[in-house]
Design a protein around this motif. Structure first.
Motif, PDB file in Angstrom:
ATOM      1  N   UNK A  88     -26.388 -24.376 -23.696  1.00  0.00           N
ATOM      2  CA  UNK A  88     -25.172 -23.568 -23.803  1.00  0.00           C
ATOM      3  C   UNK A  88     -25.467 -22.126 -23.381  1.00  0.00           C
ATOM      4  N   UNK A  89     -24.425 -21.417 -22.988  1.00  0.00           N
ATOM      5  CA  UNK A  89     -24.594 -20.006 -22.628  1.00  0.00           C
ATOM      6  C   UNK A  89     -25.163 -19.232 -23.808  1.00  0.00           C
ATOM      7  N   UNK A  90     -24.678 -19.508 -25.001  1.00  0.00           N
ATOM      8  CA  UNK A  90     -25.167 -18.812 -26.196  1.00  0.00           C
ATOM      9  C   UNK A  90     -26.673 -19.013 -26.361  1.00  0.00           C
ATOM     10  N   UNK A  91     -27.128 -20.258 -26.237  1.00  0.00           N
ATOM     11  CA  UNK A  91     -28.547 -20.570 -26.400  1.00  0.00           C
ATOM     12  C   UNK A  91     -29.387 -19.941 -25.278  1.00  0.00           C
ATOM     13  N   UNK A  92     -28.914 -20.077 -24.051  1.00  0.00           N
ATOM     14  CA  UNK A  92     -29.637 -19.540 -22.900  1.00  0.00           C
ATOM     15  C   UNK A  92     -29.744 -18.021 -22.987  1.00  0.00           C
ATOM     16  N   UNK A  93     -28.644 -17.376 -23.344  1.00  0.00           N
ATOM     17  CA  UNK A  93     -28.645 -15.917 -23.465  1.00  0.00           C
ATOM     18  C   UNK A  93     -29.576 -15.465 -24.598  1.00  0.00           C
ATOM     19  N   UNK A  94     -29.526 -16.167 -25.720  1.00  0.00           N
ATOM     20  CA  UNK A  94     -30.429 -15.857 -26.834  1.00  0.00           C
ATOM     21  C   UNK A  94     -31.886 -15.923 -26.381  1.00  0.00           C
ATOM     22  N   UNK A  95     -32.233 -17.008 -25.689  1.00  0.00           N
ATOM     23  CA  UNK A  95     -33.611 -17.184 -25.219  1.00  0.00           C
ATOM     24  C   UNK A  95     -33.991 -16.105 -24.206  1.00  0.00           C
ATOM     25  N   UNK A  96     -33.057 -15.739 -23.321  1.00  0.00           N
ATOM     26  CA  UNK A  96     -33.335 -14.706 -22.315  1.00  0.00           C
ATOM     27  C   UNK A  96     -33.565 -13.348 -22.984  1.00  0.00           C
ATOM     28  N   UNK A  97     -32.751 -13.025 -23.982  1.00  0.00           N
ATOM     29  CA  UNK A  97     -32.908 -11.751 -24.693  1.00  0.00           C
ATOM     30  C   UNK A  97     -34.220 -11.740 -25.468  1.00  0.00           C
ATOM     31  N   UNK A  98     -34.523 -12.826 -26.155  1.00  0.00           N
ATOM     32  CA  UNK A  98     -35.775 -12.911 -26.921  1.00  0.00           C
ATOM     33  C   UNK A  98     -36.986 -12.755 -26.005  1.00  0.00           C
ATOM     34  N   UNK A  99     -36.957 -13.424 -24.874  1.00  0.00           N
ATOM     35  CA  UNK A  99     -38.064 -13.316 -23.916  1.00  0.00           C
ATOM     36  C   UNK A  99     -38.171 -11.895 -23.366  1.00  0.00           C
ATOM     37  N   UNK A 100     -37.044 -11.298 -23.018  1.00  0.00           N
ATOM     38  CA  UNK A 100     -37.046  -9.934 -22.474  1.00  0.00           C
ATOM     39  C   UNK A 100     -37.586  -8.935 -23.493  1.00  0.00           C
ATOM     40  N   UNK A 122     -36.032  -1.879 -17.584  1.00  0.00           N
ATOM     41  CA  UNK A 122     -35.697  -2.873 -16.551  1.00  0.00           C
ATOM     42  C   UNK A 122     -34.908  -4.037 -17.140  1.00  0.00           C
ATOM     43  N   UNK A 123     -35.297  -4.483 -18.329  1.00  0.00           N
ATOM     44  CA  UNK A 123     -34.655  -5.653 -18.927  1.00  0.00           C
ATOM     45  C   UNK A 123     -33.287  -5.387 -19.527  1.00  0.00           C
ATOM     46  N   UNK A 124     -33.071  -4.165 -20.012  1.00  0.00           N
ATOM     47  CA  UNK A 124     -31.834  -3.924 -20.760  1.00  0.00           C
ATOM     48  C   UNK A 124     -30.967  -2.787 -20.220  1.00  0.00           C
ATOM     49  N   UNK A 125     -31.495  -1.967 -19.336  1.00  0.00           N
ATOM     50  CA  UNK A 125     -30.727  -0.793 -18.902  1.00  0.00           C
ATOM     51  C   UNK A 125     -30.672  -0.678 -17.381  1.00  0.00           C
ATOM     52  N   UNK A 126     -30.756  -1.784 -16.699  1.00  0.00           N
ATOM     53  CA  UNK A 126     -30.804  -1.787 -15.244  1.00  0.00           C
ATOM     54  C   UNK A 126     -29.818  -2.800 -14.687  1.00  0.00           C
TER      55      UNK A 126
END
Length: 177
Positions: A88-100, A122-126
């Protein structure tokens, strides 16, 4: 399964899953990002990337993780199985944020010898943020992968669609029995 490509939106867990799969099958694992990115975030040319992929996919057994849609004719020339991590988008986004967050905090080198590290900026402000990339590509990737699964061009490929971590864990567990 001898030639396996793991696909999915950024943050879906392709690399983690493909490493588990390769270990379970005793196959070598290859990461397309490691083939693509050179020192100082320099990109490989298409001929360089295609040559690296060809060298991998001409082997007898392998697990390759990564998308790079322009490489499909090269990487799928010898593939027999494509596993799509379609969380799911929720799961994928959670994993992407955690990894970042983890990569930003630990500043680990992503691919040995490249010196490439991710930063909080780069990960959060670009505009090049992996988080934004995940959000921008999630729906289009779903449509594209769904289309690929049903095209006549790739009828020789077994497509496996895993839609949650529970299915993924079960898939690996079944291989170990």
């Amino acid at each position: 399964m001898q030639g396996i490509n793991i696909i999915g939106t950024s943050g879906s867990g392709k690399t983690a899953f493909s490493k588990q799969l390769a270990k379970a099958l005793a196959y070598p694992h290859y990461e397309m990002d490691a083939m693509f990115w050179k020192s100082n975030w320099t990109e490989s040319t298409d001929p360089q990337l295609f040559a690296a992929i060809t060298a991998v996919t001409e082997q007898e057994n392998w697990v390759l993780d990564g998308n790079y849609n322009r490489t499909i004719p090269v990487k799928w020339a010898h593939v027999d199985t494509v596993i799509w991590l379609d969380y799911s988008l929720r799961r994928t986004l959670f994993q992407a944020v955690r990894r970042a967050l983890s990569r930003s905090l630990h500043r680990q080198e992503l691919w040995q010898g490249t010196g490439n590290r991710e930063s909080f900026r780069k990960n959060f402000m670009s505009r090049d943020s992996i988080i934004l990339w995940t959000l921008r590509t999630y729906r289009s990737n779903q449509r594209y992968y769904q289309q690929l699964m049903h095209t006549n061009t790739y009828q020789h490929i077994k497509f496996i669609r895993l839609s949650c971590p529970k299915q993924t864990s079960k898939f690996i567990a079944e291989l170990n029995h």
